[in-house]
Design an enzyme around this catalytic site. Structure first.
Site, PDB file in Angstrom:
ATOM      1  CE1 TYR A 281     -11.410  34.387 -31.900  1.00  0.00           C
ATOM      2  CE2 TYR A 281     -13.753  34.234 -32.400  1.00  0.00           C
ATOM      3  CZ  TYR A 281     -12.454  33.840 -32.634  1.00  0.00           C
ATOM      4  OH  TYR A 281     -12.179  32.903 -33.606  1.00  0.00           O
TER       5      TYR A 281
ATOM      6  CG  HIS B 247      -4.159  29.115 -34.353  1.00  0.00           C
ATOM      7  ND1 HIS B 247      -3.743  30.232 -35.058  1.00  0.00           N
ATOM      8  CD2 HIS B 247      -5.428  29.386 -33.957  1.00  0.00           C
ATOM      9  CE1 HIS B 247      -4.713  31.128 -35.083  1.00  0.00           C
ATOM     10  NE2 HIS B 247      -5.746  30.640 -34.420  1.00  0.00           N
TER      11      HIS B 247
ATOM     12  CG  ASP C 265      -0.871  29.366 -36.552  1.00  0.00           C
ATOM     13  OD1 ASP C 265      -1.786  28.646 -36.994  1.00  0.00           O
ATOM     14  OD2 ASP C 265      -1.086  30.386 -35.871  1.00  0.00           O
TER      15      ASP C 265
ATOM     16  CB  SER D 129      -7.314  33.403 -33.667  1.00  0.00           C
ATOM     17  OG  SER D 129      -7.620  32.723 -34.862  1.00  0.00           O
TER      18      SER D 129
END
Length: 260
Positions: free
Chosen positions: A34, A232, A197, A114
Site C-alpha cells: 500500500y 470503492h 466508486d 486504491s
C-alpha cells in the site's frame, strides 16, 4: 528485510503453508503493498489470502514508506516529491524474494488497491520484467488529472497538485498512464473498478487498461473488471466480494501455476 535503492531497510512478512519449500524458486507468490496516507499494514487474517496459501502459494505483505508503520518520518518519506521511494521499496522487496529464491519473476504477482492500485500500476510501468502478473484494484493511474474527479482534490497533501509547476514535474515522472511505452513486454494485468466508486473515478482503470492493451507486445492478457453495483470497497455485499475474489484467484492461478 529488503534494502531499497537509497539503502533504507524495508520490512516484509511472509505467510505460507508449513510444508512450503521456500528456497525452491518455484513458489507462486503474491506480493501485496500500500505505502500511503500514513496507513500501517499490520498482521491480519484474510480468508481470501488463505485460499491462495492453501493452494501452495506464498503471501507477502510489504511495509513501504508512505505508510505509518514507523511514524511520521516514514510516512513523509513516501509522499509528495519523494513518492518514488514507495515504488522503489516495492521493487526492493520483489528483488529480495527473487534473490533469496522464494520465487522467480515467472511465479511472482503483485497486488494493491486504491493507493496500492497506484503502487501496482507504477510497478507495471517501471519494472515489468520483475513479475508475471499484477492485480491493480480501484487504482489511480493518471496523476496529472486525478484532482479533477470526485473527491480526489482532498488528496493533494499526499500526492501534490499538477497545477503547481514543481509538483507537476514529480507527478509526471511517475504517473503510470503517462509512462506506458509502446512495444513493451508487459505482464498479465487485471484492473478492477466499480461504476459507483465515489473515491477513485473508474476512468483511471479504463484509461490504463486501454493504454496497456495498445502498447503491450506480450501475449499475456490485459483485463478490466467492472463491478456495476458497488463502490470503492467498503460496504460491498459479501456476494460481490466473493465474486471479485473468485475472478482474482482464477486470474492468479492461470498465470502463476501454469508458468514454466
Amino acid at each position: 528485510m529488503a534494502t531499497s535503492k537509497d539503502g533504507t531497510r524495508i520490512p516484509y512478512q511472509i505467510v505460507h503453508r508449513r510444508d512450503a519449500r521456500l528456497a525452491s524458486g518455484q513458489n507462486p507468490t503474491l506480493l501485496y503493498g500500500y505505502g500511503g496516507f500514513n496507513v500501517s499494514l499490520l498482521p491480519r487474517f484474510s480468508r481470501a489470502n488463505l485460499c491462495f496459501i492453501e493452494r501452495g502459494g506464498i503471501y507477502v505483505q510489504a511495509n513501504l514508506r508512505g505508510g505509518g508503520e514507523f511514524g511520521a518520518r516514514w510516512h513523509e518519506a513516501g509522499q509528495l516529491g519523494v513518492k518514488q521511494n514507495t515504488f522503489d521499496d516495492f521493487r526492493a522487496v520483489a528483488e529480495d524474494l527473487i534473490q533469496s529464491q522464494v520465487t522467480r519473476p515467472e511465479k511472482l504477482a503483485l497486488h494493491g488497491r486504491s493507493n496500492g492500485g497506484l503502487l501496482v500500476a507504477a510497478a507495471i510501468t517501471q519494472y515489468p520484467e520483475l513479475f508475471r502478473a499484477a492485480v491493480s484494484g480501484v487504482p489511480l493511474t493518471d496523476m496529472l488529472r486525478y484532482e479533477r474527479f470526485l473527491i480526489a482534490k482532498l488528496w493533494s497533501p499526499e500526492y501534490g497538485s499538477a497545477s503547481d509547476p514543481k509538483q507537476f514535474e514529480f507527478l509526471r515522472a511517475y504517473s503510470p498512464y503517462h509512462r506506458v511505452q509502446h512495444g513493451t513486454l508487459y505482464p498479465a494485468v487485471l484492473l478492477t473498478t466499480a461504476e459507483s466508486d465515489t473515491r477513485v473515478a473508474p476512468l483511471h482503470a479504463r484509461k490504463f487498461a486501454a493504454a496497456l492493451a495498445w502498447a503491450s507486445s506480450s501475449p499475456r492478457p490485459i483485463l478490466l473488471r467492472t463491478e456495476l453495483h458497488a463502490g470503492h470497497g467498503a460496504g460491498t455485499p459479501v456476494s460481490k466480494s466473493v465474486a471479485e475474489w473468485a475472478d482474482i484467484h482464477a486470474f492468479l492461478c492461470a498465470e502463476l501455476e501454469n508458468a514454466e
